[in-house]
Design a protein around this motif. Structure first.
Motif, PDB file in Angstrom:
ATOM      1  N   TYR A   4     -22.230   5.115 -22.294  1.00  0.00           N
ATOM      2  CA  TYR A   4     -20.945   5.341 -21.624  1.00  0.00           C
ATOM      3  C   TYR A   4     -21.142   6.118 -20.334  1.00  0.00           C
ATOM      4  O   TYR A   4     -22.195   6.728 -20.114  1.00  0.00           O
ATOM      5  N   ILE A   5     -20.119   6.072 -19.492  1.00  0.00           N
ATOM      6  CA  ILE A   5     -20.095   6.773 -18.212  1.00  0.00           C
ATOM      7  C   ILE A   5     -19.019   7.850 -18.275  1.00  0.00           C
ATOM      8  O   ILE A   5     -17.924   7.617 -18.811  1.00  0.00           O
ATOM      9  N   VAL A   6     -19.321   9.000 -17.711  1.00  0.00           N
ATOM     10  CA  VAL A   6     -18.344  10.092 -17.592  1.00  0.00           C
ATOM     11  C   VAL A   6     -18.032  10.289 -16.114  1.00  0.00           C
ATOM     12  O   VAL A   6     -18.951  10.307 -15.286  1.00  0.00           O
ATOM     13  N   ARG A  16     -17.174  15.548  -6.702  1.00  0.00           N
ATOM     14  CA  ARG A  16     -16.933  14.513  -7.713  1.00  0.00           C
ATOM     15  C   ARG A  16     -18.278  14.139  -8.320  1.00  0.00           C
ATOM     16  O   ARG A  16     -19.321  14.178  -7.637  1.00  0.00           O
ATOM     17  N   ALA A  17     -18.254  13.813  -9.619  1.00  0.00           N
ATOM     18  CA  ALA A  17     -19.518  13.597 -10.319  1.00  0.00           C
ATOM     19  C   ALA A  17     -19.397  12.486 -11.351  1.00  0.00           C
ATOM     20  O   ALA A  17     -18.322  12.229 -11.895  1.00  0.00           O
ATOM     21  N   PHE A  18     -20.536  11.852 -11.582  1.00  0.00           N
ATOM     22  CA  PHE A  18     -20.643  10.757 -12.552  1.00  0.00           C
ATOM     23  C   PHE A  18     -21.924  10.974 -13.348  1.00  0.00           C
ATOM     24  O   PHE A  18     -22.938  11.396 -12.788  1.00  0.00           O
ATOM     25  N   ALA A  19     -21.874  10.696 -14.634  1.00  0.00           N
ATOM     26  CA  ALA A  19     -23.094  10.734 -15.436  1.00  0.00           C
ATOM     27  C   ALA A  19     -23.001   9.623 -16.471  1.00  0.00           C
ATOM     28  O   ALA A  19     -21.904   9.218 -16.869  1.00  0.00           O
ATOM     29  N   ARG A  45     -33.667   2.370 -13.966  1.00  0.00           N
ATOM     30  CA  ARG A  45     -33.082   3.330 -13.010  1.00  0.00           C
ATOM     31  C   ARG A  45     -32.032   2.649 -12.136  1.00  0.00           C
ATOM     32  O   ARG A  45     -30.963   3.213 -11.892  1.00  0.00           O
ATOM     33  N   LEU A  46     -32.351   1.431 -11.664  1.00  0.00           N
ATOM     34  CA  LEU A  46     -31.404   0.741 -10.782  1.00  0.00           C
ATOM     35  C   LEU A  46     -30.153   0.304 -11.552  1.00  0.00           C
ATOM     36  O   LEU A  46     -29.041   0.376 -11.023  1.00  0.00           O
ATOM     37  N   LEU A  47     -30.309  -0.125 -12.803  1.00  0.00           N
ATOM     38  CA  LEU A  47     -29.151  -0.474 -13.643  1.00  0.00           C
ATOM     39  C   LEU A  47     -28.266   0.752 -13.871  1.00  0.00           C
ATOM     40  O   LEU A  47     -27.035   0.666 -13.809  1.00  0.00           O
ATOM     41  N   THR A  48     -28.901   1.907 -14.124  1.00  0.00           N
ATOM     42  CA  THR A  48     -28.146   3.146 -14.366  1.00  0.00           C
ATOM     43  C   THR A  48     -27.353   3.548 -13.120  1.00  0.00           C
ATOM     44  O   THR A  48     -26.172   3.893 -13.202  1.00  0.00           O
ATOM     45  N   ALA A  49     -28.024   3.476 -11.953  1.00  0.00           N
ATOM     46  CA  ALA A  49     -27.327   3.781 -10.696  1.00  0.00           C
ATOM     47  C   ALA A  49     -26.204   2.778 -10.465  1.00  0.00           C
ATOM     48  O   ALA A  49     -25.085   3.156 -10.083  1.00  0.00           O
ATOM     49  N   GLY A  50     -26.490   1.508 -10.711  1.00  0.00           N
ATOM     50  CA  GLY A  50     -25.498   0.447 -10.475  1.00  0.00           C
ATOM     51  C   GLY A  50     -24.249   0.616 -11.311  1.00  0.00           C
ATOM     52  O   GLY A  50     -23.123   0.476 -10.815  1.00  0.00           O
ATOM     53  N   VAL A  51     -24.432   0.939 -12.599  1.00  0.00           N
ATOM     54  CA  VAL A  51     -23.264   1.044 -13.481  1.00  0.00           C
ATOM     55  C   VAL A  51     -22.392   2.244 -13.083  1.00  0.00           C
ATOM     56  O   VAL A  51     -21.159   2.180 -13.155  1.00  0.00           O
ATOM     57  N   MET A  52     -23.028   3.339 -12.612  1.00  0.00           N
ATOM     58  CA  MET A  52     -22.234   4.498 -12.151  1.00  0.00           C
ATOM     59  C   MET A  52     -21.540   4.183 -10.826  1.00  0.00           C
ATOM     60  O   MET A  52     -20.360   4.511 -10.641  1.00  0.00           O
ATOM     61  N   THR A 229     -13.771   8.746 -19.371  1.00  0.00           N
ATOM     62  CA  THR A 229     -15.032   8.117 -19.779  1.00  0.00           C
ATOM     63  C   THR A 229     -14.782   6.621 -19.949  1.00  0.00           C
ATOM     64  O   THR A 229     -13.650   6.200 -20.221  1.00  0.00           O
ATOM     65  N   LEU A 230     -15.824   5.821 -19.761  1.00  0.00           N
ATOM     66  CA  LEU A 230     -15.694   4.391 -20.047  1.00  0.00           C
ATOM     67  C   LEU A 230     -17.008   3.849 -20.586  1.00  0.00           C
ATOM     68  O   LEU A 230     -18.087   4.343 -20.236  1.00  0.00           O
ATOM     69  N   PRO A 231     -16.935   2.840 -21.472  1.00  0.00           N
ATOM     70  CA  PRO A 231     -18.161   2.279 -22.046  1.00  0.00           C
ATOM     71  C   PRO A 231     -18.996   1.606 -20.965  1.00  0.00           C
ATOM     72  O   PRO A 231     -18.456   1.079 -19.987  1.00  0.00           O
TER      73      PRO A 231
END
Length: 292
Positions: A4-6, A16-19, A45-52, A229-231
C-alpha cells in the motif's frame, strides 16, 4: 500484509510525503519476467517510484510513464502507473548479471550512463515530458535530481529492494518527501538533519517498518499527518482484444505473411509477459478487419 501507499503532509502542509510497501508487486514482476537479482532490484526501485508518483496525479485517467534509456547491460526499463495504485513494468534485459559492488547489487553498474524520461499523460493535447541525465544510475538519486531540475520541487527519494538467498524478494518499498515553495528555513534544516541520520530504506524495511513508520522517521519532529492510504499492486490492462487491435494495425501485408506461414503465432505483452496465441483461422478473421 498487502502492498500500500501512504500519503501525508507535515510541518503544517509545508511538506508533502509519500511512502509505500511494494514487496508483493516487485515479487510479482520478478516472477513474470524471471529477472536476475540485479534486474529485480533495478526494476523494483523504478516500480516503487512509479507507483508513488502515479498516486500524485489527480484524475482517474491520468497515466505516468518512467522510462530509463541507458548504455549498461540492463538495456533500459519502462514502468507505467496510474492514480489508483496500479503499476506495471519491464526491463529490456532481465538476465543481466554483475558482481556485487561494496557488498550490494550493482544497479548503477547495470544501468550505466543514460537518461530518465518522465511522461505524464493527463488528457491534454500533449503529454507532459521531462528528461534528465542519470546521475548515479541508482534510481533514487536520479529521481531526486529530476524533481529538482525538471519540476523545480526540492525532494528526497529513498528506494530499496532486498533479496532473499533464493533470489526472491525479501522486502521492497520507499518514500518521496517534497518541500513546498513556502517552506520555513528551520523546517528545511530539521528535514535535512533527519535524512542525514535515518537508516537506509532496505534497513528500515528489513526491520519491519511500515510506510507510516518510515515517514515518521524521515519527518521526525515535524508533525506528520497521514491524509490517506491506497492499495498498490502490479496490474496490467492487456487483453486478447487489445492484442487483436495491435495485430490489425500492422496492416494486411504483414498479417497475410503470418497466414502464409501456416502456423499459430504467439504475442507476448512487454509489461506482464502474458502470452496470447492466435491460430491461423483467427488471423484470417483479423485480416478481414484490417483496412490498409
Amino acid at each position: 500484509m498487502s502492498d500500500y501507499i501512504v500519503r501525508a503532509t507535515a510541518a503544517n502542509t509545508q511538506i508533502r510525503a509519500f511512502a509505500a510497501s511494494t514487496t508483493e508487486l516487485v515479487e510479482e514482476a520478478r516472477k513474470r519476467h524471471q529477472t536476475s537479482p540485479v534486474a529485480t532490484a533495478a526494476l523494483g526501485r523504478l516500480l516503487t517510484a512509479g507507483v508513488m508518483m502515479g498516486s500524485m496525479m489527480k484524475n482517474d485517467s491520468d497515466v505516468l510513464t518512467l522510462q530509463i534509456q541507458c548504455g549498461g547491460e540492463i538495456g533500459g526499463m519502462t514502468v507505467t502507473a496510474d492514480s489508483h495504485g496500479d503499476v506495471k513494468g519491464y526491463v529490456n534485459n532481465p538476465d543481466v548479471m554483475l558482481p556485487p559492488k561494496n557488498g550490494k547489487l550493482d544497479v548503477g553498474g547495470a544501468l550505466g550512463p543514460g537518461f530518465l524520461n518522465v511522461i505524464k499523460d493527463m488528457g491534454l493535447k500533449e503529454p507532459y515530458s521531462g528528461q534528465t541525465m542519470l546521475q548515479t544510475g541508482e534510481i533514487a538519486e536520479d529521481l531526486t535530481y529530476y524533481f529538482a531540475t525538471s519540476e523545480q520541487v526540492p525532494s528526497s527519494v529513498g528506494l530499496g529492494v532486498l533479496m532473499e538467498k533464493d533470489n526472491t524478494v525479501r522486502c521492497a518499498g520507499g518514500f518521496i518527501v517534497q518541500v513546498m515553495p513556502f517552506v520555513d528555513d528551520e523546517v528545511l534544516d530539521k528535514l535535512e538533519a533527519n535524512i542525514q541520520k535515518i537508516q537506509s530504506v532496505t534497513a528500515m524495511l528489513d526491520n519491519g517498518h511500515t510506510p507510516e513508520e518510515m515517514l515518521n522517521q524521515v519527518l521526525e519532529g515535524l508533525d506528520v499527518e497521514i491524509t490517506d492510504t491506497l492499495p498498490a499492486k502490479f496490474n496490467c490492462n492487456c487483453s486478447k482484444d487489445r492484442i487483436e487491435k495491435a495485430i490489425i494495425s500492422i496492416g494486411k501485408k504483414e498479417i497475410q505473411a503470418m497466414i502464409d506461414d501456416d502456423k499459430p503465432i504467439e504475442v507476448k505483452c512487454h509489461f506482464c509477459n502474458t502470452a496470447y496465441k492466435f491460430e491461423v483461422e483467427e488471423l484470417k478473421k483479423l485480416l478481414k478487419k484490417a483496412t490498409r
